[in-house]
Design a protein around this motif. Sequence first.
Motif, short mmCIF file in Angstrom:
data_model
loop_
_atom_site.label_atom_id
_atom_site.label_comp_id
_atom_site.label_asym_id
_atom_site.label_seq_id
_atom_site.Cartn_x
_atom_site.Cartn_y
_atom_site.Cartn_z
N ASP A 78 -1.20 4.41 -0.56
CA ASP A 78 -2.59 4.04 -0.41
C ASP A 78 -3.05 4.10 1.06
O ASP A 78 -4.16 4.53 1.36
N LEU A 81 -3.43 7.67 1.86
CA LEU A 81 -4.60 8.17 1.13
C LEU A 81 -5.89 7.84 1.89
O LEU A 81 -6.77 8.70 2.05
N LYS A 82 -5.99 6.63 2.36
CA LYS A 82 -7.19 6.22 3.10
C LYS A 82 -7.37 7.06 4.36
O LYS A 82 -8.46 7.51 4.68
N ILE A 84 -6.14 10.07 5.03
CA ILE A 84 -6.43 11.49 4.74
C ILE A 84 -7.86 11.63 4.21
O ILE A 84 -8.58 12.56 4.58
N THR A 85 -8.28 10.70 3.36
CA THR A 85 -9.64 10.77 2.81
C THR A 85 -10.68 10.70 3.93
O THR A 85 -11.64 11.47 3.95
N SER A 86 -10.45 9.78 4.85
CA SER A 86 -11.41 9.66 5.95
C SER A 86 -11.37 10.91 6.84
O SER A 86 -12.41 11.38 7.32
N LYS A 89 -13.40 13.72 5.20
CA LYS A 89 -14.85 13.51 5.37
C LYS A 89 -15.35 14.08 6.68
O LYS A 89 -16.43 14.65 6.74
N ALA A 144 -0.36 11.28 -1.37
CA ALA A 144 -1.69 10.95 -0.84
C ALA A 144 -2.55 12.20 -0.68
O ALA A 144 -3.71 12.22 -1.09
N LEU A 145 -1.96 13.26 -0.13
CA LEU A 145 -2.72 14.50 0.08
C LEU A 145 -3.21 15.05 -1.26
O LEU A 145 -4.37 15.43 -1.42
N SER A 147 -3.83 13.50 -4.02
CA SER A 147 -4.94 12.79 -4.65
C SER A 147 -6.19 12.79 -3.78
O SER A 147 -7.28 12.59 -4.29
N ALA A 148 -6.05 13.07 -2.50
CA ALA A 148 -7.24 13.09 -1.63
C ALA A 148 -8.06 14.37 -1.79
O ALA A 148 -9.28 14.33 -1.69
#
Length: 397
Positions: A78, A81-82, A84-86, A89, A144-145, A147-148
Amino acid sequence: MRNEIDIKVKELLANDLQKGVPVLLKDGFHEIDSLVDGTILKLRNPGGKFIGKGYVGKQNKGIGWLLTKNEAEAIDTDFFLKKITSALKHRDDYFNSDDTTAFRIFNGEGDGIGGLTIDYFDGFYLISWYSQGIFAFKELILEALESAVPSYKGIYEKKRFDTKGQYLEDDDFVKGNRGEFPLLVKENGENFAIYLNDGAMVGVFLDQRDVRKKIRDEYAKGKNVLNTFSYTGAFSVFAAAGGAKKTTSVDLAKRSLSKTTEQFEVNGIDVEKQDIIVMDVFDYFKYAKRKELSFDMVILDPPSFARSKKYTFSSAKDYTKLLKDAIAITEKNGVIVASTNNATFGMKKFKSFVEKAFKESSQKYVIEEEFSLPNDFRTSPLFKEGNYLKVLFIRAI
Ligand code: SAH
């Protein structure tokens, strides 16, 4: 559960970390030999107060990186994930672009995790691990990658640390579908042939994207261009695409001939009209002087350190000399594009090399453009070394 240990660091490092400096410098620890790559460190100041969590990943001056200042935050899928997601963006504009399909989506400490970079090549992801320590998180980061990102074609990796012969297989494929190489990607409308499974380098250095565009759009037209340390000729491709009269690419690696030929071909540029020379750049300068060759534009993009059969070059020590060699074969009103990726000095020092070189050549100059890393190479303001790229467009007047 991953191994997590409490550790007190010295006052100086504690203060830096408190401010958000991301790197765990060796000097800040009382003892480092017992620290095992991949271990989570709960970092405390000399008084025992919690400062942050980091991981052990031994690189050069650092033994690891700060990950969070929140004691309650676990370093799990998690967490990655946070981050990579940021990071994704911040690359929205790149993902939405039709004419650029190769860029960096995760840039180490600039995106919150030192020692890790992820590049995007038209549906493929390339993860670079800079230490055994970050590599220890591979499974979590892959999860993480995956799911991102909305979808992907395939994932490749580069282990940019000393594997001490542990990894005998020569295969950088991780999962998904294997690519067919060369993979053709686009950069501002030009093509690059990319190889994700063919050694340490893939065919292009993405950090020079803005410089290449500038050369193509504003500087190349009608010009006779010399590209030194040319590798696969990426600058030459953009110069030719911008209407250069002719490009000359010089690199001592034998592979540069076929690689550069290929990059011209995938862009429909007539290779016969270009020169691709496999030669030591320092010999080429001598040759050019002897033959009284001169150029409207000379591009200098040397490695920070290079040793060839005859010469040793260190950008920190020898850049002035390199510039003088270039000045000697640059036409009046010509432009020298001087680049360095040496993190040990900054723009000010780099400009002092320029000043010295022109002075010693009894020539005047103006600096017309300055570049550092492009936006996708996000950096941390508290880690200057991460902002390594410096490029100057210098007009000889
Ligand atoms: N300018 C290139 C990247 C350069 S990478 C680009 O835009 O893609 C550095 C290159 O310098 C390598 O290809 C290496 O083979 C070359 N090189 C190192 N020392 C050299 C020397 N003395 N003469 C010529 N090429 C050299």
